[in-house]
Design an enzyme around this catalytic site. Sequence first.
Site, PDB file in Angstrom:
ATOM      1  N   GLY A 247       0.806  -1.217   0.000  1.00 21.12           N
ATOM      2  CA  GLY A 247       0.000   0.000   0.000  1.00 21.12           C
ATOM      3  C   GLY A 247       0.835   1.261   0.000  1.00 21.12           C
ATOM      4  O   GLY A 247       2.034   1.243  -0.296  1.00 21.12           O
ATOM      5  N   GLU A 284      -2.179  -5.245  -0.845  1.00 26.91           N
ATOM      6  CA  GLU A 284      -1.555  -5.792   0.380  1.00 26.91           C
ATOM      7  C   GLU A 284      -0.926  -4.682   1.213  1.00 26.91           C
ATOM      8  O   GLU A 284       0.290  -4.664   1.403  1.00 26.91           O
ATOM      9  CB  GLU A 284      -0.428  -6.771  -0.002  1.00 26.91           C
ATOM     10  CG  GLU A 284      -0.790  -7.858  -0.976  1.00 26.91           C
ATOM     11  CD  GLU A 284       0.453  -8.502  -1.627  1.00 26.91           C
ATOM     12  OE1 GLU A 284       1.598  -8.095  -1.331  1.00 26.91           O
ATOM     13  OE2 GLU A 284       0.268  -9.405  -2.452  1.00 26.91           O
ATOM     14  N   PRO A 285      -1.704  -3.731   1.722  1.00 26.83           N
ATOM     15  CA  PRO A 285      -1.087  -2.653   2.487  1.00 26.83           C
ATOM     16  C   PRO A 285      -0.677  -3.097   3.885  1.00 26.83           C
ATOM     17  O   PRO A 285      -1.379  -3.910   4.519  1.00 26.83           O
ATOM     18  CB  PRO A 285      -2.184  -1.588   2.564  1.00 26.83           C
ATOM     19  CG  PRO A 285      -3.461  -2.317   2.351  1.00 26.83           C
ATOM     20  CD  PRO A 285      -3.160  -3.595   1.623  1.00 26.83           C
ATOM     21  N   GLY A 286       0.441  -2.601   4.343  1.00 24.19           N
ATOM     22  CA  GLY A 286       0.873  -2.840   5.716  1.00 24.19           C
ATOM     23  C   GLY A 286       0.986  -1.508   6.441  1.00 24.19           C
ATOM     24  O   GLY A 286       0.123  -1.119   7.223  1.00 24.19           O
ATOM     25  N   ARG A 287       2.056  -0.795   6.102  1.00 22.63           N
ATOM     26  CA  ARG A 287       2.392   0.461   6.791  1.00 22.63           C
ATOM     27  C   ARG A 287       1.203   1.428   6.910  1.00 22.63           C
ATOM     28  O   ARG A 287       0.950   1.980   7.979  1.00 22.63           O
ATOM     29  CB  ARG A 287       3.516   1.149   5.998  1.00 22.63           C
ATOM     30  CG  ARG A 287       4.122   2.341   6.702  1.00 22.63           C
ATOM     31  CD  ARG A 287       5.043   3.122   5.743  1.00 22.63           C
ATOM     32  NE  ARG A 287       5.971   2.323   5.014  1.00 22.63           N
ATOM     33  CZ  ARG A 287       7.204   1.980   5.423  1.00 22.63           C
ATOM     34  NH1 ARG A 287       7.656   2.445   6.561  1.00 22.63           N
ATOM     35  NH2 ARG A 287       7.980   1.219   4.675  1.00 22.63           N
ATOM     36  N   ARG A 323      13.865   1.248  13.203  1.00 23.07           N
ATOM     37  CA  ARG A 323      13.863   1.940  11.906  1.00 23.07           C
ATOM     38  C   ARG A 323      14.905   3.055  11.795  1.00 23.07           C
ATOM     39  O   ARG A 323      15.565   3.170  10.761  1.00 23.07           O
ATOM     40  CB  ARG A 323      12.463   2.461  11.564  1.00 23.07           C
ATOM     41  CG  ARG A 323      11.410   1.357  11.479  1.00 23.07           C
ATOM     42  CD  ARG A 323      10.084   1.809  10.879  1.00 23.07           C
ATOM     43  NE  ARG A 323      10.226   2.077   9.466  1.00 23.07           N
ATOM     44  CZ  ARG A 323      10.287   3.273   8.924  1.00 23.07           C
ATOM     45  NH1 ARG A 323      10.165   4.347   9.685  1.00 23.07           N
ATOM     46  NH2 ARG A 323      10.454   3.412   7.635  1.00 23.07           N
ATOM     47  N   CYS A 354      24.267  -0.345  23.711  1.00 16.91           N
ATOM     48  CA  CYS A 354      25.688  -0.037  23.540  1.00 16.91           C
ATOM     49  C   CYS A 354      26.093  -0.031  22.073  1.00 16.91           C
ATOM     50  O   CYS A 354      26.840  -0.910  21.611  1.00 16.91           O
ATOM     51  CB  CYS A 354      26.514  -1.044  24.321  1.00 16.91           C
ATOM     52  SG  CYS A 354      26.087  -0.965  26.043  1.00 16.91           S
ATOM     53  N   TYR A 382       6.244  -1.699  11.427  1.00 15.99           N
ATOM     54  CA  TYR A 382       7.653  -2.070  11.325  1.00 15.99           C
ATOM     55  C   TYR A 382       8.460  -1.596  12.544  1.00 15.99           C
ATOM     56  O   TYR A 382       9.620  -1.232  12.412  1.00 15.99           O
ATOM     57  CB  TYR A 382       8.264  -1.529  10.026  1.00 15.99           C
ATOM     58  CG  TYR A 382       7.549  -2.023   8.783  1.00 15.99           C
ATOM     59  CD1 TYR A 382       7.548  -3.366   8.462  1.00 15.99           C
ATOM     60  CD2 TYR A 382       6.861  -1.149   7.951  1.00 15.99           C
ATOM     61  CE1 TYR A 382       6.881  -3.835   7.333  1.00 15.99           C
ATOM     62  CE2 TYR A 382       6.196  -1.606   6.815  1.00 15.99           C
ATOM     63  CZ  TYR A 382       6.208  -2.946   6.518  1.00 15.99           C
ATOM     64  OH  TYR A 382       5.552  -3.411   5.404  1.00 15.99           O
TER      65      TYR A 382
HETATM   66  N1  LLP Z   1       3.510  -7.021   0.007  1.00 19.18           N
HETATM   67  C1  LLP Z   1       4.789  -7.429  -0.098  1.00 19.18           C
HETATM   68  C2  LLP Z   1       5.115  -8.548  -0.978  1.00 19.18           C
HETATM   69  C3  LLP Z   1       5.802  -6.781   0.645  1.00 19.18           C
HETATM   70  O1  LLP Z   1       7.062  -7.167   0.532  1.00 19.18           O
HETATM   71  C4  LLP Z   1       5.451  -5.699   1.509  1.00 19.18           C
HETATM   72  C5  LLP Z   1       6.471  -5.014   2.295  1.00 19.18           C
HETATM   73  C6  LLP Z   1       4.100  -5.319   1.589  1.00 19.18           C
HETATM   74  C7  LLP Z   1       3.160  -5.997   0.814  1.00 19.18           C
HETATM   75  C8  LLP Z   1       3.637  -4.204   2.455  1.00 19.18           C
HETATM   76  O2  LLP Z   1       4.124  -2.971   2.031  1.00 19.18           O
HETATM   77  P1  LLP Z   1       3.621  -1.611   2.726  1.00 19.18           P
HETATM   78  O3  LLP Z   1       2.161  -1.454   2.447  1.00 19.18           O
HETATM   79  O4  LLP Z   1       3.867  -1.740   4.180  1.00 19.18           O
HETATM   80  O5  LLP Z   1       4.446  -0.561   2.105  1.00 19.18           O
HETATM   81  N2  LLP Z   1      10.819  -2.578   7.262  1.00 19.18           N
HETATM   82  C9  LLP Z   1      10.694  -1.531   6.245  1.00 19.18           C
HETATM   83  C10 LLP Z   1       9.602  -1.839   5.256  1.00 19.18           C
HETATM   84  C11 LLP Z   1       9.778  -3.163   4.552  1.00 19.18           C
HETATM   85  C12 LLP Z   1       8.651  -3.479   3.597  1.00 19.18           C
HETATM   86  C13 LLP Z   1       8.765  -4.886   3.124  1.00 19.18           C
HETATM   87  N3  LLP Z   1       7.706  -5.342   2.274  1.00 19.18           N
HETATM   88  C14 LLP Z   1      10.451  -0.207   6.952  1.00 19.18           C
HETATM   89  O6  LLP Z   1      10.397  -0.188   8.172  1.00 19.18           O
HETATM   90  O7  LLP Z   1      10.339   0.828   6.299  1.00 19.18           O
END
Ligand code: LLP
Length: 425
Positions: A247, A284-287, A323, A354, A382
């Site tokens: 997302g 597939e939104p996460g963030r 992060r 440390c 994250y």
């Molecule tokens: N689908 C797939 C296949 C992915 O690899 C990811 C994220 C998502 C969906 C979700 O993406 P979003 O909607 O969250 O942008 N740890 C890093 C972010 C790594 C994202 C990995 N893949 C951070 O803290 O910025």
Amino acid sequence: MNTHPLPGAPHLAYQGPDLMLEGVRLSDLAATHGTPLFVYSKAAMLSALAAYQRGFAGRKARVHYAMKANSSLAVLQVFAQAGCGFDIVSAGELDRVIAAGGNPAWVIFSGVGKTRAEMRRALEVGILCFNVESEAELEVLNEVAQSLGRRAPISIRVNPNVDAKTHPYISTGLKGNKFGVAHERALSVYQRAASLPGLEVVGIDCHIGSQITTTSPYLDAMDRVLDLVQAIEAAGIPLRHIDFGGGLGIDYNGDTPPAADALWAQLLAKLDARGYGQRELMIEPGRSLVGNAGVCLSEVQYLKPGEQKNFCIIDAAMNDLPRPAMYEAFHQIVPLRLNSAAAETVYDVVGPVCESGDWLGRDRALQVQSGDLLAVLSAGAYCMSMSSNYNTRGRAAEVLVDGTQSHLIRRRESHADQMQFEQLV
Ligand code: LLP
């Protein structure tokens, strides 16, 4: 101090001197549960989700929450109850979905390194789709499915190779990274997949990167994906669904990503124009579903003036919120109570670990004294899911706020918890 509205507003706001998340005073939660403490707003999560759902209303579309962003059970429960499917990247995540009451039949399984055991587990519970990332994985999945007497539903993650010059921040949809199948190879990989008896081709997917704050990369990627849909179907392989991957980005520091419904309006216009508006659609939104719904509360331990830098040493650290250390990411840091008597001073806000890399914010103007409470903002995605026990620090506790109610959803890890899997020789 803050020149922008708080990321997380309107659910996160000062009421008088006190920072509130929904109807709960955050300093009260810190007093009850201690710090560091992650706190999430249920209303903020649901309103972020609603923007996606509004955007595709009337279509055959579903949000599959990318739970790697925050995999706490109560967070998954919120999204499961709101009708989400899930995007997973391990069998561990699958078991969390099931434990939280999510529907395994609405799970899609992404990731470049799925093991045979993970494939078996996902086939046994009957997931919706495997997003296959390589030709080698296709062969293994075919074998595993046949050994169980099943056909694995698959989609191939294609790499749209959106021009890096136009969109330099896209990091996963380009040639030269480990993800997906190259655009040029996609058709022959689909033909191979269609010939394997243990597989059933059901869709296509892509994922071009994370923290994307404009719509054009999505539209470019979609054009490339639709070109492939056309070619694959012309070769006699029908595709039921199209999955657009992750997302939108969020506001960390005055960032202005489009609203999810505005993104959908553009995606749907393009899909309709090319005649694909009636397909099953997935995102597939996460963030963007959890990032600005969460904060990390922390107490100032010591102020340490120095010749070059002043340090504000707090009780949250890189193990809680990796992060900044990992990506030099920016998170706003604000007081839980305004009007401290202290003079405004510029500090590096650091944790007790440390490592010189253990910082949470650099060059921040703060009015603080020892014992004051701070909130690290935009900490719902994250952060907890990437936390560790480095320096034998127990993972933080987590609280879910719902209106004026708050629920402890994960207790603080004890020292005994951390040692429970080990034994002396
Ligand atoms: N689908 C797939 C296949 C992915 O690899 C990811 C994220 C998502 C969906 C979700 O993406 P979003 O909607 O969250 O942008 N740890 C890093 C972010 C790594 C994202 C990995 N893949 C951070 O803290 O910025």
